[in-house]
Design a protein around this motif. Structure first.
Motif, mmCIF file in Angstrom:
data_model
loop_
_atom_site.group_PDB
_atom_site.id
_atom_site.type_symbol
_atom_site.label_atom_id
_atom_site.label_comp_id
_atom_site.label_asym_id
_atom_site.label_seq_id
_atom_site.Cartn_x
_atom_site.Cartn_y
_atom_site.Cartn_z
ATOM 1 N N LEU A 49 31.856 32.140 38.553
ATOM 2 C CA LEU A 49 30.782 32.426 37.592
ATOM 3 C C LEU A 49 30.318 33.877 37.568
ATOM 4 O O LEU A 49 29.767 34.334 36.575
ATOM 5 N N ALA A 50 30.541 34.597 38.656
ATOM 6 C CA ALA A 50 30.010 35.966 38.749
ATOM 7 C C ALA A 50 30.589 36.850 37.650
ATOM 8 O O ALA A 50 31.754 36.730 37.280
ATOM 9 N N VAL A 51 29.759 37.751 37.127
ATOM 10 C CA VAL A 51 30.211 38.592 36.009
ATOM 11 C C VAL A 51 31.114 39.743 36.445
ATOM 12 O O VAL A 51 31.685 40.422 35.606
ATOM 13 N N ASP A 52 31.250 39.938 37.781
ATOM 14 C CA ASP A 52 32.092 41.058 38.210
ATOM 15 C C ASP A 52 33.570 40.682 38.320
ATOM 16 O O ASP A 52 34.360 41.379 38.929
ATOM 17 N N LEU A 53 33.939 39.564 37.737
ATOM 18 C CA LEU A 53 35.300 39.047 37.837
ATOM 19 C C LEU A 53 36.199 39.677 36.777
ATOM 20 O O LEU A 53 35.748 40.054 35.714
ATOM 21 N N ASN A 54 37.489 39.758 37.086
ATOM 22 C CA ASN A 54 38.451 40.131 36.053
ATOM 23 C C ASN A 54 39.805 39.501 36.348
ATOM 24 O O ASN A 54 40.683 40.114 36.936
ATOM 25 N N ILE A 55 39.949 38.229 35.964
ATOM 26 C CA ILE A 55 41.206 37.511 36.214
ATOM 27 C C ILE A 55 41.605 36.751 34.949
ATOM 28 O O ILE A 55 40.811 36.606 34.034
ATOM 29 N N ASP A 56 42.849 36.249 34.908
ATOM 30 C CA ASP A 56 43.239 35.550 33.685
ATOM 31 C C ASP A 56 42.899 34.062 33.755
ATOM 32 O O ASP A 56 42.556 33.532 34.803
ATOM 33 N N THR A 57 43.003 33.405 32.625
ATOM 34 C CA THR A 57 42.481 32.047 32.510
ATOM 35 C C THR A 57 43.239 31.038 33.385
ATOM 36 O O THR A 57 42.644 30.123 33.948
ATOM 37 N N GLU A 58 44.544 31.190 33.510
ATOM 38 C CA GLU A 58 45.320 30.296 34.377
ATOM 39 C C GLU A 58 44.780 30.353 35.803
ATOM 40 O O GLU A 58 44.577 29.334 36.449
ATOM 41 N N GLU A 59 44.543 31.569 36.224
ATOM 42 C CA GLU A 59 44.033 31.778 37.578
ATOM 43 C C GLU A 59 42.662 31.098 37.727
ATOM 44 O O GLU A 59 42.349 30.508 38.748
ATOM 45 N N MET A 60 41.863 31.176 36.679
ATOM 46 C CA MET A 60 40.540 30.528 36.720
ATOM 47 C C MET A 60 40.706 29.022 36.892
ATOM 48 O O MET A 60 40.000 28.388 37.668
ATOM 49 N N LEU A 61 41.642 28.452 36.153
ATOM 50 C CA LEU A 61 41.862 27.007 36.234
ATOM 51 C C LEU A 61 42.396 26.632 37.613
ATOM 52 O O LEU A 61 41.936 25.656 38.229
ATOM 53 N N ASP A 62 43.342 27.408 38.106
ATOM 54 C CA ASP A 62 43.901 27.107 39.427
ATOM 55 C C ASP A 62 42.827 27.182 40.503
ATOM 56 O O ASP A 62 42.761 26.336 41.390
ATOM 57 N N ARG A 63 42.001 28.218 40.408
ATOM 58 C CA ARG A 63 40.921 28.340 41.394
ATOM 59 C C ARG A 63 40.009 27.118 41.349
ATOM 60 O O ARG A 63 39.560 26.637 42.385
ATOM 61 N N THR A 64 39.715 26.655 40.145
ATOM 62 C CA THR A 64 38.806 25.514 40.029
ATOM 63 C C THR A 64 39.433 24.258 40.629
ATOM 64 O O THR A 64 38.778 23.525 41.372
#
Ligand SMILES: Nc1ncnc2c1ncn2[C@@H]1O[C@H](COP(=O)(O)OP(=O)(O)OP(=O)(O)O)[C@@H](O)[C@H]1O
Ligand SMILES: [Mg+2]
Lengths: 439, 588
Positions: free
Chosen positions: A398-413
């Motif tokens: 959720l933090a605004v200092d992030l910069n990653i792609d959407t796949e990575e976001m899904l995998d992290r979740t």
């Protein structure tokens, strides 16, 4: 703007208030601009030969025998490719020391796009910020504000978003921008080598507040030129729309209009909608996307300004300081992107909608658990796990200092789900669990 | 309004879209006039008259308008044009066909024909020579997108007429004379397929308007099961921004069992209208298999269009609805959002410097809203057939606070209340309709109760009442748990809470974006409700409350998979069987 030879000059003002003047004049058009004692004014009411003008810079020092010259047109802007890379004031005059722009003269605040000539917004904009890309995906042609308290770094986040959004043009409409923030924008865009893609219309805290009222129309007129005539992807940044609305209330108050909620004019909804609805996806590929800032007073979103904004825009990105993790996050509860349905799961991975919802649901469970904890109750094992999940989710996603792609976001979740919950607890369609719940 | 010559006048004052006209001659309240602006004529409506000063609200921007501009009054009120070819159209609030307008940007003063004058229609006569007819009588019909579009004696015609001639079956354009009727004095009147009607007046060409009694299935579980709306009924959906009003209305307009759907986008987002333009031509009507757009008409007065036309848009939509109702069709009318209409009234009332009521809305707001809702309803036509307009409006309360004038006024007018709850929306429990605060007054109508019992089943109403009771008890239990803590309450409280969670998860929540779950027909609703209620009746053995909640979560998860599966498909049955297994383990 110069006066022209045939224009009649009036020199007798009958009435003066803080913001308006009244004089007798003929052949004046509604909404027409005028030069009053070297200041810009606009016709707001005509009764017979009584004409009332609103003076943007205020009426201080205007004598009753001041020169009034009607310009014969509403607010205008000269549009051409020469706008790119330039900085202007609320009247469209250069403030960067550069030459006058040459181009086609167009009236600002013109009519809207026929709804049947619009296309459905459909192109995903990625920002690298999971609070946006994962939970509130944006598309071109959308209009969405950041809701933030004045002490949050909204301009920084907005500048990041703008630079990552791969727009052909970025148009900055600054209203009541502090000089520091103005210079900040200039610097970031410059450092990113993006200055030639930027057009700025700026009213700083040093300029008269009522002039702000012209900024959105100026910015959007330039945007329409690039988006429609040049068929470009244009991103318009409007900051801070709360100060714009405040200027509206100053004017309506001085015109003795009956205020509605929170001393705002009764027409606030229409006034804001006229601006935000300029966001559009054209079938030819050009688009105007509006990202705005609406500052809040102590997080109060029921105030008339954020409230009306929320009813107009296609969602909102709510910035909040998460004190548990010490970071500014995009709050998943109060944030929303209404156009995300058009792209998530189709332009992004299939599991996106379900993963997004499941994570937010679990985050909500964590909030309940925290309430329980605050009330001094024992936590269950599930409560403990949700609280742990919430912290990790806030920092890693959720933090605004992030910069990653959407796949990575899904995998992290998925990883966070697996670390903290059983398959049944996440309630996601079986097919996706089978596929993405890594052993 | 019988006047030989058009009354004229000149512009004497301009305040935004309120213009004061000095007239030479008679004008009527709500009469339409045109203001001559250099390049175009701007349409306006009379809203106040004092002496020879006439106040008009202009349906366009008045930018550049000058004192002295000529105004011509038209001898009629704001009217719509009625005839075949209205379905599938995209109109603005004044019934201009948006597709016929040139250019990408709207041009003021661009008024386009709502009908297609060249298209030929397959006419079949209904009335015969010598028949006595009155306003609204069916003379014949033409198929409009497979719907029987009845051509009627114009609603404006008073008294009894005799059909003198009626054209044979064949192919005609709307302006062809299809019948000649004569009045009592023997004067002949030629009729075409087109007629006009003033939008602010209700079309009353029907025999009687009984209380509505038939269920109108919407496919939305929390509505049909808990608080059903009926054919010819009225309902409203208040909710703070983003709580799901528009998504809900779109879902209803897709799946409700209506012949005709009219959607009035009143001061809302253009992109939402674009969504309908884009999706409805692709989506199928689950009942007829035809494309949804074929039964749909859109009135788009989006928020950036002129404010005065916003007020007109809801009336335009209602009048089109009344027209189709008079053909014996089931019309579903949606307006999103009626608050924007009320705000348009407020803006004008303020400009007129009228004494303001609460929140600066006009004093007669409640009366205006009530008389609008009263135009909906189920009617028996003079020929014994029935037709209906079911009306559902959304309300956008300022600050999400339901104690504001528009919500309160609407509450007095509408019989169903579907209040959207912010907490539910925040936790993505869609549709966010609050199951406890919401109501359908129709559940109290004996005729509706009889209808439901007959069509859904004996004991259905008891099940509905029981469900509501369980939800209420669940909420109370949750409050207690929150106050006293998980360990501070007896197990029974957890059971109550989780029973209500089960109902919530399986019945109330429904995913409008899932192809299967989006629409739940009544037999399926009944099946699922009975299944869920069965479980709430059972006694299970649990070690502790965590054991209990874990069990219920598994149940809910399985039920959701069932909701996502095609009705009675193998997948559906598989999850159902697994569900039985899970329960068996626990049954004592
Ligand atoms: N039934 C639903 N299923 C899934 N998501 C939903 C549902 N209803 C609403 N939503 C979500 O909530 C968002 C907002 O819904 P919607 O646009 O209907 O709100 P609204 O009440 O009409 O808001 P406004 O007053 O601002 O127009 C949607 O974009 C969607 O993400
Ligand atoms: Mg909506």
């Amino acid at each position: 703007m110069e006066t022209q030879a045939f224009q009649k000059i009036y020199t007798k003002i009958n009435n003066l208030t803080k913001a308006t003047i009244m004089l007798n004049a003929n052949n004046v058009g509604y909404d027409e601009m005028a030069m009053v004692h070297g200041r810009m004014g606009q016709v707001v009411k005509i009764m017979g030969d009584n004409v009332i003008l609103q003076i943007f810079g205020g009426t201080e020092g205007i004598p009753t025998n001041a020169e009034v010259v009607f310009l014969g047109h509403p607010p205008q802007l000269k549009v051409s490719d020469q706008l790119a890379g330039r900085f202007f004031n609320a009247f469209g005059d250069p403030i960067d020391g550069g030459p006058e722009v040459e181009g086609k003269i167009v009236d600002t605040g013109g009519p809207s796009v026929n709804p049947v000539r619009r296309a459905q917004p459909s192109q995903l904009i990625t920002t690298g910020i999971a609070g946006i890309d994962l939970n509130n995906s944006l598309v071109t042609g959308q209009k969405i504000p950041f809701f933030a308290d004045p002490d949050q770094p909204y301009n920084q986040v907005m500048a990041n978003v703008a630079l990552r959004a791969e727009a052909d043009k970025i148009i900055l409409g600054g209203m009541g921008l502090s000089n520091d923030d103005y210079l900040y924008f200039k610097n970031v865009f410059d450092n990113a080598g993006a200055l030639d893609r930027i057009v700025s219309f700026v009213n700083t805290t040093e300029d008269p507040p009522v002039e702000r009222l012209l900024i959105p129309d100026m910015a959007l007129t330039a945007a329409e030129y690039f988006a429609h005539e040049r068929q470009e992807k244009v991103l318009v940044l409007l900051t801070d729309m709360t100060l714009f609305a405040d200027a509206l209330s100053i004017v309506s108050n001085r015109m003795d209009q009956i205020p509605s909620k929170d001393s705002m004019p009764g027409s606030l909804y229409s006034d804001l909608a006229r601006i935000y609805e300029k966001a559009v996806q054209f079938p030819h590929g050009g688009s105007i996307t509006i990202i705005a800032v609406t500052t809040l007073n102590g997080g109060d979103i029921t105030h008339a300004i954020p409230d009306n904004t929320g009813y107009i825009t296609e969602g909102q990105l709510f910035l909040r300081m998460d004190s548990d993790v010490g970071k500014v996050i995009v709050d998943p509860f109060r944030s929303l992107s209404r156009l995300k349905q058009l792209v998530i799961g189709t332009q992004t991975r299939e599991d996106h909608p379900q993963v997004m919802n499941a994570a937010i649901r679990l985050y909500a469970d964590a909030a309940n658990a925290k309430t329980k904890q605050d009330n001094g109750f024992d936590l269950t094992d599930y409560d403990e796990r949700t609280i742990k999940f919430a912290k990790e989710y806030a920092v890693q996603l959720l933090a605004v200092d992030l910069n990653i792609d959407t796949e990575e976001m899904l995998d992290r979740t998925w990883q966070l789900f697996k670390d903290n919950f059983s398959r049944e607890e996440v309630v996601i369609r079986q097919e996706f669990v089978d596929k993405y719940w890594k052993q | 309004m019988e006047r030989k010559n058009k009354t004229t006048g000149t512009v004497a004052g301009i305040i935004a879209n309120l213009v004061i006209v000095k007239v030479e001659g008679p004008v009527a309240q709500n009469e339409i006039g045109f203001i001559y602006h250099p390049e175009n004529k701007l349409m306006a409506e009379v809203i106040k008259i004092t002496g020879d000063n006439v106040y008009v609200q202009v349906f366009e921007s008045t930018r550049g308008l000058k004192i002295g501009a000529k105004v011509e009054f038209e001898n009629h009120l704001l009217e719509v044009t009625l005839g075949p070819g209205i379905l599938s159209r995209n109109y603005d609030g004044l019934q201009n066909d948006l597709d016929k307008m040139e250019g990408v940007f709207l041009k003021r003063g661009d008024y386009t024909d709502p009908l297609d004058r060249e298209k030929k229609w397959d006419w079949t006569p209904i009335a015969k020579k010598g028949d006595n007819v009155t306003a609204g009588a069916w003379l014949g019909e033409v198929p409009e997108n497979s719907m029987p579009h009845r051509i009627m004696v114009p609603f404006k015609m008073e008294g009894v007429y005799t059909v003198k001639n009626i054209v044979e079956a064949g192919s005609y354009i709307v302006d062809d004379v299809i019948a000649t009727v004569s009045d009592a004095e023997g004067n002949d009147i030629e009729l075409t397929m087109v007629q006009k009607w003033p939008v602010k007046m209700a079309i009353k060409a029907y025999d009687n308007k009984p209380r509505p009694f038939k269920l109108l299935e919407t496919g939305i579980r929390t509505m049909d099961t808990l608080n059903p709306i009926v054919e010819g009924g009225t309902g409203f959906i208040p909710g703070a921004f983003g709580t799901g009003k528009t998504v809900l209305q779109h879902a209803i307009s897709k799946y409700a069992e209506a012949d005709i759907v009219i959607i009035a986008a009143c001061g809302e987002r253009a992109n939402e209208v674009v969504e309908i333009f884009t999706e409805f031509p692709e989506l199928e009507d689950p009942r007829t298999g035809r494309k949804l757009i074929e039964r749909t008409t859109i009135i788009a007065n989006t928020s950036n269009m002129p404010v005065a036309a916003r007020e007109a848009s809801v009336y335009t939509a209602m009048t089109l609805g009344e027209y189709y109702r008079s053909m014996g069709l089931k019309v579903l009318l949606m307006a999103d959002s009626t608050s924007r209409w009320a705000q348009a009234l407020r803006e004008m009332s303020n400009r007129l410097e009228e004494l303001p009521g609460p929140d600066a809305y006009p004093m007669d707001l409640t009366a205006i809203i009530s008389s609008f809702y009263a135009r909906a309803g189920f009617v028996y036509l003079n020929n014994g057939k029935s037709g209906s307009i079911t009306f559902i409006g959304t309300v956008s309360p300022a600050g999400g606070n339901l104690k504001e004038p528009v919500t309160e006024s609407t509450r007095k007018a509408a019989r169903c209340f579907y209040g959207l709850n912010q907490d539910r929306a925040d936790s993505k429990r869609y549709p966010a309709i609050d199951p406890i605060d919401s109501y359908s007054k129709y559940l109290e109508y004996p005729e509706v109760r009889d209808y439901l019992t007959k069509h859904i089943g004996e004991g259905w109403l008891d099940k509905v009442a029981k469900t509501k009771n369980l939800l209420l008890r669940g909420r109370e239990a949750m409050e207690q748990i929150n106050i006293l803590g998980d360990d501070g309450v007896p197990m029974e409280f957890h059971e109550r809470f989780w029973n209500s969670e089960l109902i919530d998860g399986v019945i109330l929540q429904q995913d409008s974006f899932d192809d299967v779950d989006a629409n739940c027909p009544m037999p399926r609703q009944k099946y699922m409700l009975e299944k869920v209620l069965d479980i709430t009746d059972k006694k299970f053995a649990f070690e502790n409350f965590e054991d209990l909640s874990g069990f219920f979560k598994r149940l809910i998860n399985h039920f959701k998979q069932m909701n996502y599966a095609e009705w009675e498909s193998d997948k559906f049955k598989k999850y159902e069987a697994e569900l039985e297994e899970i329960m068996k383990e626990r049954l004592n």
